[in-house]
Design a protein around this motif. Structure first.
Motif, PDB file in Angstrom:
ATOM      1  N   UNK A  33       0.660  -1.296   0.028  1.00 51.14           N
ATOM      2  CA  UNK A  33      -0.185  -0.114   0.182  1.00 51.14           C
ATOM      3  C   UNK A  33       0.781   1.466  -0.046  1.00 51.14           C
ATOM      4  N   UNK A  34       0.511   2.294  -0.879  1.00 52.36           N
ATOM      5  CA  UNK A  34       1.042   3.379  -0.709  1.00 52.36           C
ATOM      6  C   UNK A  34       0.300   4.459  -0.953  1.00 52.36           C
ATOM      7  N   UNK A  39       3.677   4.093   3.269  1.00 59.08           N
ATOM      8  CA  UNK A  39       4.443   3.108   2.025  1.00 59.08           C
ATOM      9  C   UNK A  39       4.987   1.912   2.894  1.00 59.08           C
ATOM     10  N   UNK A  40       3.635   0.954   2.774  1.00 59.83           N
ATOM     11  CA  UNK A  40       3.614  -0.246   3.676  1.00 59.83           C
ATOM     12  C   UNK A  40       3.578  -1.660   2.678  1.00 59.83           C
ATOM     13  N   UNK A 100      -9.689  11.176  -2.756  1.00 61.78           N
ATOM     14  CA  UNK A 100      -8.843  10.154  -3.283  1.00 61.78           C
ATOM     15  C   UNK A 100      -9.100   9.197  -4.456  1.00 61.78           C
ATOM     16  N   UNK A 101      -8.176   9.137  -5.145  1.00 62.79           N
ATOM     17  CA  UNK A 101      -8.199   8.062  -6.206  1.00 62.79           C
ATOM     18  C   UNK A 101      -7.426   6.853  -5.790  1.00 62.79           C
ATOM     19  N   UNK A 102      -8.077   5.855  -5.939  1.00 60.47           N
ATOM     20  CA  UNK A 102      -7.192   4.489  -5.734  1.00 60.47           C
ATOM     21  C   UNK A 102      -7.009   3.711  -6.982  1.00 60.47           C
ATOM     22  N   UNK A 116      -2.483   1.826  -4.343  1.00 56.42           N
ATOM     23  CA  UNK A 116      -1.995   3.063  -4.486  1.00 56.42           C
ATOM     24  C   UNK A 116      -3.176   3.986  -4.611  1.00 56.42           C
ATOM     25  N   UNK A 117      -3.158   4.942  -3.174  1.00 59.40           N
ATOM     26  CA  UNK A 117      -4.249   5.883  -3.164  1.00 59.40           C
ATOM     27  C   UNK A 117      -3.435   7.324  -3.372  1.00 59.40           C
TER      28      UNK A 117
END
Length: 166
Positions: A33-34, A39-40, A100-102, A116-117
């Protein structure tokens, strides 16, 4: 509806209810996920962030929480969604409306592999942090400070979950 669209629908409908357990079921073991703050890597970090954010919202802002999502589209490999969240930022108590756009990729089993968001960090920081965000939200300094604080909060939260046996 493609099965990966169903995964995204499950994820965002659970998020709207602050149901982080159901959200966690949507991610692969090696998910990443970022966004502008995190940043995971790996299921524990990625889902731990959602558990932490949902728990904080339930504790300090459930009364004002609202999530709306739209534009869910996915195929075998990738997907996208648009979402908007209204919430009280727990660190300052200030109200935030984040847009937000994912973007997503999926495993063959229909789980989220990458997420990624993207959102406007300066707009977010002005709302969440007030004057410091207005004056410094565009700078790498403030972004680095927010990222470091968020990472430390997540590590502390995950350590507490481990102690409780989660």
């Amino acid at each position: 509806m493609h099965s990966n669209e169903q995964t995204l629908e499950k994820f965002y409908s659970a998020f709207a209810r602050l149901d982080s357990d159901t959200m966690a079921q949507c991610y692969a073991a090696d998910a990443s996920f970022d966004d502008e703050v995190f940043s995971l890597r790996g299921h524990e970090q990625v889902t731990g962030m959602w558990h932490m954010l949902c728990d904080a919202t339930k504790a300090k802002g459930h009364d004002v929480w609202k999530l709306q999502y739209s534009g869910i589209h996915a195929d075998t490999d990738s997907g996208q969604a648009h979402w908007e969240a209204d919430y009280r930022f727990s660190a300052t108590g200030r109200m935030v409306h984040n847009i937000i756009d994912g973007r997503f990729s999926f495993t063959p089993q229909g789980l989220i592999a990458t997420h990624r968001d993207r959102f406007d960090f300066w707009a977010w920081s002005r709302q969440a942090l007030g004057t410091p965000g207005l004056l410094l939200g565009w700078t790498p300094f403030l972004r680095s400070k927010v990222c470091a604080t968020a990472a430390a909060n997540l590590q502390k939260y995950l350590a507490g979950r481990q102690q409780k046996g989660h």
